[in-house]
Design a protein around this motif. Sequence first.
Motif, PDB file in Angstrom:
ATOM      1  N   ALA A  19     -28.195   1.409  36.063  1.00 25.28           N
ATOM      2  CA  ALA A  19     -28.035   2.224  34.858  1.00 25.28           C
ATOM      3  C   ALA A  19     -26.647   2.045  34.254  1.00 25.28           C
ATOM      4  N   PHE A  20     -25.632   1.939  35.121  1.00 30.05           N
ATOM      5  CA  PHE A  20     -24.259   1.760  34.644  1.00 30.05           C
ATOM      6  C   PHE A  20     -24.115   0.416  33.924  1.00 30.05           C
ATOM      7  N   LEU A  21     -24.709  -0.635  34.492  1.00 34.44           N
ATOM      8  CA  LEU A  21     -24.646  -1.948  33.851  1.00 34.44           C
ATOM      9  C   LEU A  21     -25.362  -1.941  32.505  1.00 34.44           C
ATOM     10  N   ALA A  22     -26.460  -1.207  32.408  1.00 34.34           N
ATOM     11  CA  ALA A  22     -27.131  -1.072  31.114  1.00 34.34           C
ATOM     12  C   ALA A  22     -26.215  -0.394  30.100  1.00 34.34           C
ATOM     13  N   LEU A  23     -25.442   0.574  30.575  1.00 31.05           N
ATOM     14  CA  LEU A  23     -24.509   1.277  29.693  1.00 31.05           C
ATOM     15  C   LEU A  23     -23.380   0.356  29.214  1.00 31.05           C
ATOM     16  N   THR A  24     -22.954  -0.596  30.047  1.00 27.81           N
ATOM     17  CA  THR A  24     -21.869  -1.497  29.646  1.00 27.81           C
ATOM     18  C   THR A  24     -22.242  -2.342  28.434  1.00 27.81           C
ATOM     19  N   ILE A  25     -23.542  -2.574  28.230  1.00 24.06           N
ATOM     20  CA  ILE A  25     -23.968  -3.367  27.070  1.00 24.06           C
ATOM     21  C   ILE A  25     -23.560  -2.684  25.779  1.00 24.06           C
ATOM     22  N   ALA A  26     -23.644  -1.360  25.773  1.00 28.00           N
ATOM     23  CA  ALA A  26     -23.239  -0.598  24.584  1.00 28.00           C
ATOM     24  C   ALA A  26     -21.733  -0.368  24.543  1.00 28.00           C
ATOM     25  N   LEU A  27     -21.075  -0.399  25.699  1.00 29.74           N
ATOM     26  CA  LEU A  27     -19.666   0.002  25.764  1.00 29.74           C
ATOM     27  C   LEU A  27     -18.670  -1.149  25.747  1.00 29.74           C
ATOM     28  N   TYR A  28     -19.078  -2.362  26.134  1.00 31.47           N
ATOM     29  CA  TYR A  28     -18.067  -3.395  26.376  1.00 31.47           C
ATOM     30  C   TYR A  28     -17.272  -3.757  25.116  1.00 31.47           C
ATOM     31  N   GLU A  29     -17.924  -3.743  23.957  1.00 35.71           N
ATOM     32  CA  GLU A  29     -17.186  -4.093  22.739  1.00 35.71           C
ATOM     33  C   GLU A  29     -16.143  -3.035  22.381  1.00 35.71           C
ATOM     34  N   PRO A  30     -16.502  -1.732  22.258  1.00 35.28           N
ATOM     35  CA  PRO A  30     -15.465  -0.737  21.939  1.00 35.28           C
ATOM     36  C   PRO A  30     -14.388  -0.622  23.024  1.00 35.28           C
ATOM     37  N   VAL A  31     -14.774  -0.796  24.290  1.00 35.46           N
ATOM     38  CA  VAL A  31     -13.777  -0.740  25.363  1.00 35.46           C
ATOM     39  C   VAL A  31     -12.796  -1.898  25.223  1.00 35.46           C
ATOM     40  N   ALA A  32     -13.308  -3.099  24.992  1.00 33.10           N
ATOM     41  CA  ALA A  32     -12.438  -4.265  24.841  1.00 33.10           C
ATOM     42  C   ALA A  32     -11.502  -4.096  23.650  1.00 33.10           C
ATOM     43  N   TYR A  33     -12.025  -3.622  22.530  1.00 34.61           N
ATOM     44  CA  TYR A  33     -11.169  -3.412  21.361  1.00 34.61           C
ATOM     45  C   TYR A  33     -10.103  -2.350  21.636  1.00 34.61           C
ATOM     46  N   SER A  34     -10.463  -1.310  22.358  1.00 30.97           N
ATOM     47  CA  SER A  34      -9.498  -0.240  22.615  1.00 30.97           C
ATOM     48  C   SER A  34      -8.343  -0.713  23.489  1.00 30.97           C
ATOM     49  N   PHE A  35      -8.587  -1.723  24.337  1.00 31.32           N
ATOM     50  CA  PHE A  35      -7.539  -2.214  25.228  1.00 31.32           C
ATOM     51  C   PHE A  35      -6.798  -3.411  24.662  1.00 31.32           C
ATOM     52  N   LEU A  36      -7.119  -3.821  23.427  1.00 30.02           N
ATOM     53  CA  LEU A  36      -6.369  -4.901  22.798  1.00 30.02           C
ATOM     54  C   LEU A  36      -4.921  -4.524  22.544  1.00 30.02           C
ATOM     55  N   ARG A  37      -4.629  -3.221  22.509  1.00 33.74           N
ATOM     56  CA  ARG A  37      -3.248  -2.803  22.248  1.00 33.74           C
ATOM     57  C   ARG A  37      -2.343  -3.034  23.454  1.00 33.74           C
ATOM     58  N   PHE A  38      -2.915  -3.274  24.610  1.00 34.78           N
ATOM     59  CA  PHE A  38      -2.121  -3.563  25.796  1.00 34.78           C
ATOM     60  C   PHE A  38      -1.848  -5.063  25.886  1.00 34.78           C
TER      61      PHE A  38
ATOM     62  N   PRO B 187     -26.640 -20.578  29.143  1.00 35.10           N
ATOM     63  CA  PRO B 187     -26.932 -21.510  28.044  1.00 35.10           C
ATOM     64  C   PRO B 187     -28.071 -21.073  27.132  1.00 35.10           C
ATOM     65  N   PHE B 188     -29.026 -20.286  27.642  1.00 37.51           N
ATOM     66  CA  PHE B 188     -30.245 -20.038  26.869  1.00 37.51           C
ATOM     67  C   PHE B 188     -30.464 -18.586  26.471  1.00 37.51           C
ATOM     68  N   PHE B 189     -29.660 -17.666  27.000  1.00 41.97           N
ATOM     69  CA  PHE B 189     -29.827 -16.259  26.657  1.00 41.97           C
ATOM     70  C   PHE B 189     -28.461 -15.665  26.307  1.00 41.97           C
ATOM     71  N   SER B 190     -28.499 -14.637  25.477  1.00 46.09           N
ATOM     72  CA  SER B 190     -27.251 -13.963  25.140  1.00 46.09           C
ATOM     73  C   SER B 190     -26.706 -13.252  26.369  1.00 46.09           C
ATOM     74  N   ASN B 191     -25.382 -13.044  26.375  1.00 44.67           N
ATOM     75  CA  ASN B 191     -24.753 -12.359  27.505  1.00 44.67           C
ATOM     76  C   ASN B 191     -25.337 -10.961  27.697  1.00 44.67           C
ATOM     77  N   SER B 192     -25.547 -10.262  26.580  1.00 42.37           N
ATOM     78  CA  SER B 192     -26.071  -8.903  26.657  1.00 42.37           C
ATOM     79  C   SER B 192     -27.493  -8.879  27.206  1.00 42.37           C
ATOM     80  N   MET B 193     -28.304  -9.845  26.803  1.00 46.15           N
ATOM     81  CA  MET B 193     -29.675  -9.903  27.309  1.00 46.15           C
ATOM     82  C   MET B 193     -29.690 -10.181  28.807  1.00 46.15           C
ATOM     83  N   THR B 194     -28.815 -11.070  29.257  1.00 43.48           N
ATOM     84  CA  THR B 194     -28.740 -11.372  30.686  1.00 43.48           C
ATOM     85  C   THR B 194     -28.302 -10.143  31.474  1.00 43.48           C
ATOM     86  N   MET B 195     -27.301  -9.417  30.955  1.00 40.43           N
ATOM     87  CA  MET B 195     -26.855  -8.203  31.633  1.00 40.43           C
ATOM     88  C   MET B 195     -27.963  -7.151  31.635  1.00 40.43           C
TER      89      MET B 195
END
Length: 525
Positions: free
Chosen positions: A98-117, A184-192
């Motif tokens: 369930a947590f990994l499913a949640l990362t699909i929605a969270l990884y982009e905003p989390v990554a952007y939020s940590f760009l300031r570091f 090579p054949f699937f998106s990262n999010s689909m694989t996750m």
Amino acid sequence: MKKKPTIVAPVVNGPALPAGLRGYLYLTAAVTGAAIMIVEILGAKMLSPYLGTSHFVWTAQIAVTLVALACGYYVGGWLVDRSLRPGRVYAAILVAGAFLALTIALYEPVAYSFLRFGLAVGSLLTSSLLFFVPLSLLAMVGPFFVRVLTMSVAGVGGNVGRLTAISTLGSFGGTVLIGYLLIPFFSNSMTMYCTALLLMLIAAIYFLRWGRKAADKAATVVLLAIGAAVGYAGLQKERWRGEGSEELFRGNSNFGLLQVIQQKNGTHRFYLNDYLTQNSYDVSEQKSISMFTYMLHDLARAYAPRVEDVLCIGMGVGIVPMEFARDGARVDVVEINPAVVPVATKFFNFEPGKVRLTIGDGRYYVNRCAKRYDAIILDAFLGDSCPSHLMTREAFGGMRRILQPAGALVINTFAELEGRNDFFGASVYKTLTNVFPSVRIHKGKNGNTLFVASCNPQMDLVNPPDYGQVYSGCRDQVQSAFAHLREPNPDHGRVLTDDFNPVEFYDAVNRESLRRSLALSARGP
């Protein structure tokens, strides 16, 4: 004669497991072993559009994985000593999915939020927040199952060895699967998403088949449904959201996400790799609108007396190789990413039949090459930087070996030549001058720095460029870059070698700044 006493192994408390459940535990060990490797590799790939692919990102991902495994092993051993019920570890697997499913929605905003570091800290924080918990939960499986499967001390070694072997084979399978099929054949999010669903299903099957409490079964179904829904919602975000443009192509590859974007009411088309613009093209004029493409072609023509045989290390979308081919030159192209070729052919008028294309690493090609070239074009960018193994004294030595005496090596970089962060630019210059008698630097206004090296001690402009062939929108940039020669501070930088090449460390600030600005500019509303 005294008879030796018979040693009987003490029985470990706990009921014998049904044969079906024992087999299912082994299957679970294989699946979780595969999932751990998929998450470790896929996590870094998912973050690369925002944080890059430098050693900082991989170091952070590996470090987080190792710490998570250590914590999971400890907690799994502690937990099983208090209860032998497999339901506890299957609950952990369910939550991990369930947590990994949640990362699909969270990884982009989390990554952007940590760009300031800074890159090192930002990578570590992002990986920790997204992947530490699920990896720790999955790591609990090993020590927990060893204890559950062991009925006597005499069988501990066999159970540990068997379970470890099965889990390791699962990890091997996951590594091969992610590297050769999924990425090579699937998106990262689909694989996750599929990985998360598989883990949740593994847990759900246990509870529905062997679980005793109706409440546990109901909770399992609810959490599975929630996880599947959250992950699916995250998948819906994986589409282009830029204003005034449309996405013509999106595809995953072993070397990042590939996209082709075009203006809705214009003629400009852009090729992106992990959200970073790699080239741009005017479809009506069928010309590049990026300064560096003209510089790579025209600098080779300007400094080499003849350009009949050309080697392009890095194809991009084929614009530069096609320019040389139209000139009548024999062009060899080395491209490491096979997924680029159909994109270049369909959207940027690349004609593979007019060049000799080799899919592989540029350094490997150079080391094996016996042909001599009038010009070598090095434009092997992967995201925001050129692979460092192509920028060493040994690599340049190999290029000199296959370069004609009057030939020219032309290199495209994003190298700073001034200030405190000029290590990369100064080092490339020092390394080139350690191999070639003549080196010149042409610096563009838009960040591109182009190096030209030759075995000819007197490197002069023998063929002035035809600015009339340059796209009008970048003609001033090309003229300026040709007119202005630069040199770095001679006290800065060092000669880069295969044995010691700290470019990624010292140039991290520049690459981090470039990636941050380009990633933020590519972010949709």
